[in-house]
Design a protein around this motif. Structure first.
Motif, PDB file in Angstrom:
ATOM      1  N   VAL A  70       0.106 -12.016   1.236  1.00 39.28           N
ATOM      2  CA  VAL A  70       0.680 -10.820   1.858  1.00 39.28           C
ATOM      3  C   VAL A  70       1.289  -9.962   0.765  1.00 39.28           C
ATOM      4  O   VAL A  70       1.576 -10.445  -0.337  1.00 39.28           O
ATOM      5  N   PHE A  71       1.509  -8.680   1.063  1.00 39.64           N
ATOM      6  CA  PHE A  71       2.120  -7.808   0.068  1.00 39.64           C
ATOM      7  C   PHE A  71       2.873  -6.685   0.749  1.00 39.64           C
ATOM      8  O   PHE A  71       2.784  -6.482   1.953  1.00 39.64           O
ATOM      9  N   GLU A  72       3.618  -5.943  -0.062  1.00 38.98           N
ATOM     10  CA  GLU A  72       4.348  -4.771   0.400  1.00 38.98           C
ATOM     11  C   GLU A  72       4.211  -3.658  -0.619  1.00 38.98           C
ATOM     12  O   GLU A  72       3.718  -3.878  -1.735  1.00 38.98           O
ATOM     13  N   GLY A  73       4.644  -2.456  -0.253  1.00 41.72           N
ATOM     14  CA  GLY A  73       4.633  -1.332  -1.170  1.00 41.72           C
ATOM     15  C   GLY A  73       5.792  -0.401  -0.863  1.00 41.72           C
ATOM     16  O   GLY A  73       5.970   0.015   0.287  1.00 41.72           O
ATOM     17  N   GLY A 133       7.546  14.894  -8.087  1.00 39.47           N
ATOM     18  CA  GLY A 133       6.425  14.210  -7.450  1.00 39.47           C
ATOM     19  C   GLY A 133       6.150  12.815  -7.974  1.00 39.47           C
ATOM     20  O   GLY A 133       5.341  12.085  -7.402  1.00 39.47           O
ATOM     21  N   THR A 134       6.804  12.420  -9.065  1.00 37.14           N
ATOM     22  CA  THR A 134       6.558  11.100  -9.635  1.00 37.14           C
ATOM     23  C   THR A 134       7.553  10.075  -9.086  1.00 37.14           C
ATOM     24  O   THR A 134       8.586  10.421  -8.522  1.00 37.14           O
ATOM     25  N   SER A 135       7.226   8.807  -9.274  1.00 39.94           N
ATOM     26  CA  SER A 135       8.091   7.734  -8.777  1.00 39.94           C
ATOM     27  C   SER A 135       7.671   6.421  -9.425  1.00 39.94           C
ATOM     28  O   SER A 135       6.712   6.369 -10.205  1.00 39.94           O
ATOM     29  N   LEU A 136       8.382   5.377  -9.093  1.00 38.03           N
ATOM     30  CA  LEU A 136       8.040   4.029  -9.555  1.00 38.03           C
ATOM     31  C   LEU A 136       7.577   3.228  -8.348  1.00 38.03           C
ATOM     32  O   LEU A 136       8.357   2.971  -7.430  1.00 38.03           O
ATOM     33  N   TYR A 137       6.313   2.863  -8.344  1.00 37.42           N
ATOM     34  CA  TYR A 137       5.770   2.080  -7.229  1.00 37.42           C
ATOM     35  C   TYR A 137       6.157   0.619  -7.405  1.00 37.42           C
ATOM     36  O   TYR A 137       6.055   0.059  -8.501  1.00 37.42           O
ATOM     37  N   ILE A 138       6.592   0.000  -6.317  1.00 35.35           N
ATOM     38  CA  ILE A 138       7.067  -1.383  -6.325  1.00 35.35           C
ATOM     39  C   ILE A 138       6.142  -2.224  -5.452  1.00 35.35           C
ATOM     40  O   ILE A 138       5.959  -1.926  -4.274  1.00 35.35           O
ATOM     41  N   ARG A 139       5.549  -3.264  -6.018  1.00 35.12           N
ATOM     42  CA  ARG A 139       4.602  -4.097  -5.272  1.00 35.12           C
ATOM     43  C   ARG A 139       5.083  -5.553  -5.210  1.00 35.12           C
ATOM     44  O   ARG A 139       4.862  -6.334  -6.125  1.00 35.12           O
ATOM     45  N   PRO A 140       5.771  -5.954  -4.136  1.00 35.80           N
ATOM     46  CA  PRO A 140       6.044  -7.372  -3.905  1.00 35.80           C
ATOM     47  C   PRO A 140       4.809  -8.017  -3.269  1.00 35.80           C
ATOM     48  O   PRO A 140       4.146  -7.411  -2.423  1.00 35.80           O
ATOM     49  N   PHE A 141       4.536  -9.262  -3.643  1.00 35.46           N
ATOM     50  CA  PHE A 141       3.414  -9.967  -3.015  1.00 35.46           C
ATOM     51  C   PHE A 141       3.603 -11.466  -3.137  1.00 35.46           C
ATOM     52  O   PHE A 141       4.338 -11.960  -4.003  1.00 35.46           O
TER      53      PHE A 141
END
Length: 358
Positions: A70-73, A133-141
């Motif tokens: 599973v994952f999140e964003g 418009g920029t950001s830091l994408y965070i991906r827990p999985f």
């Protein structure tokens, strides 16, 4: 899982950060990664931040064979005052646990995970770009790691979080997209895993996405898996319709992902006295509303784009133009308001933002 001491091992060599003007989604990753392990004897344990690195895994690890993952964003934003903001991160860990429950993965302590995430983001905060418009994408999985080919839930897991600076989703301004109504392939069905963020839901959609691309359409509009009549999602986003001044969206039915941006849009609209009708919506109804002129706007909602306006759709080899192919006033207001709250440029009366110490 009680909160445990977070172990931090800092990288001795830092990577060169990419040019914010040329950022692509998911191509660059920060200096560190978060990890935590699970065994049936110890539960979730050993939370740690370590230098970003490849993994060493047994070829028989169950994730490779049965897709138990599973994952999140979610995203972190740097506001003009220099603060770092997370947008509703507690909702992502709540949804992560919902996905875990569906995939028979042990759930995590949501409060502890949020604390670990805060420390991780603060450590790598220099990776958060500041350009508009920029950001830091965070991906827990979470992946299943038990080395066996037995067809049953794993008894060991690894939870990880990685960070990736991303550019603006709309590099040349927000242009409404055209979408392809998929009436052959199915994304999810009642009783399936459609309301979980799990890997197979996305790879299983590639065939339909390729089909849409072959029709020069940017996204797929998914119909239900039983009658191929009722609208569910658009691409990997939830979808909204404005009909005769009222906002409508498909009701959560077990096969539709419970989007956090979707939830935020509903709460925003209702706070402005614009109630949202969550219900079953047929594709025939939408076509008829468009032909009668009562369909005013269509837009998708999701973490990556926030709001993605739809300017046209193709159904059964016929193209339909929506709102003259232009972005509607509701979608425009929602995008401006949500982005403003996320970046700290607008007040946050809902308490959605988690502001980190500088």
């Amino acid at each position: 899982m009680a909160q445990q001491t977070l172990e931090v091992t800092q990288a001795t060599t830092l990577k060169e950060k990419p040019d914010a003007a040329t950022l692509e989604f998911g191509k660059h990753f920060s200096d560190h990664m978060f990890m935590m392990n699970y065994t049936s004897e110890e539960g979730w344990h050993h939370p740690r931040i370590v230098p970003y690195q490849p993994l060493t895994m047994d070829p028989s690890a169950m994730v490779f064979h049965y897709g138990q993952t599973v994952f999140e964003g979610l995203k972190a934003y740097r506001s003009s005052d220099g603060h770092v903001r997370l947008f509703r991160p507690e909702e992502n860990f709540r949804r992560l646990n919902q996905s875990c429950d569906r995939l028979c993965i042990p759930t995590v302590n949501e409060e502890a995970m949020l604390d670990y995430l805060k420390e991780y983001v603060k450590l790598d905060k220099e990776w958060i770009p500041s350009e508009p418009g920029t950001s830091l994408y965070i991906r827990p999985f979470i992946i299943s790691t038990e080395p066996t080919l037995d067809v049953s839930p794993s008894r060991t897991y690894t939870l990880m979080i990685i960070l990736s600076p991303v550019g603006s989703f709309y590099k040349g301004g927000i242009d409404p997209v055209s979408i392809f109504v998929e009436d052959e392939f199915t994304r999810a069905a009642p009783g399936g895993t459609g309301n979980a963020k799990t890997a197979g839901n996305y790879s299983g959609a590639y065939k339909a996405q390729n089909r849409a691309a072959g029709h020069q359409k940017a996204q797929v509009l998914w119909l239900d898996g039983v009658e191929k009549r009722y609208i569910e999602e658009v691409g990997s986003m939830n979808v909204f319709f404005k009909i005769d001044g009222e906002i409508h969206t498909p009701a959560l039915n077990g096969s539709i992902l419970e989007g956090i941006t979707r939830k935020s849009v509903i709460e925003l609209l209702e706070s402005e006295g614009m109630p949202v009708r969550e219900r079953k919506i047929s594709i025939d109804e939408i076509i008829a509303a468009n032909e009668s002129g009562s369909l005013q706007e269509v837009f998708g909602t999701g973490t990556a784009a926030v709001i993605s306006p739809v300017g046209g759709l193709e159904y059964k080899d016929r193209d339909y133009v929506i709102n003259n192919g232009e972005m509607g006033e509701t979608a425009s207001w929602l995008h401006e308001t949500l982005v403003g709250i996320q970046t700290g440029e607008l007040d946050d009366p809902f308490g959605w933002s988690v502001v980190l110490e500088r």
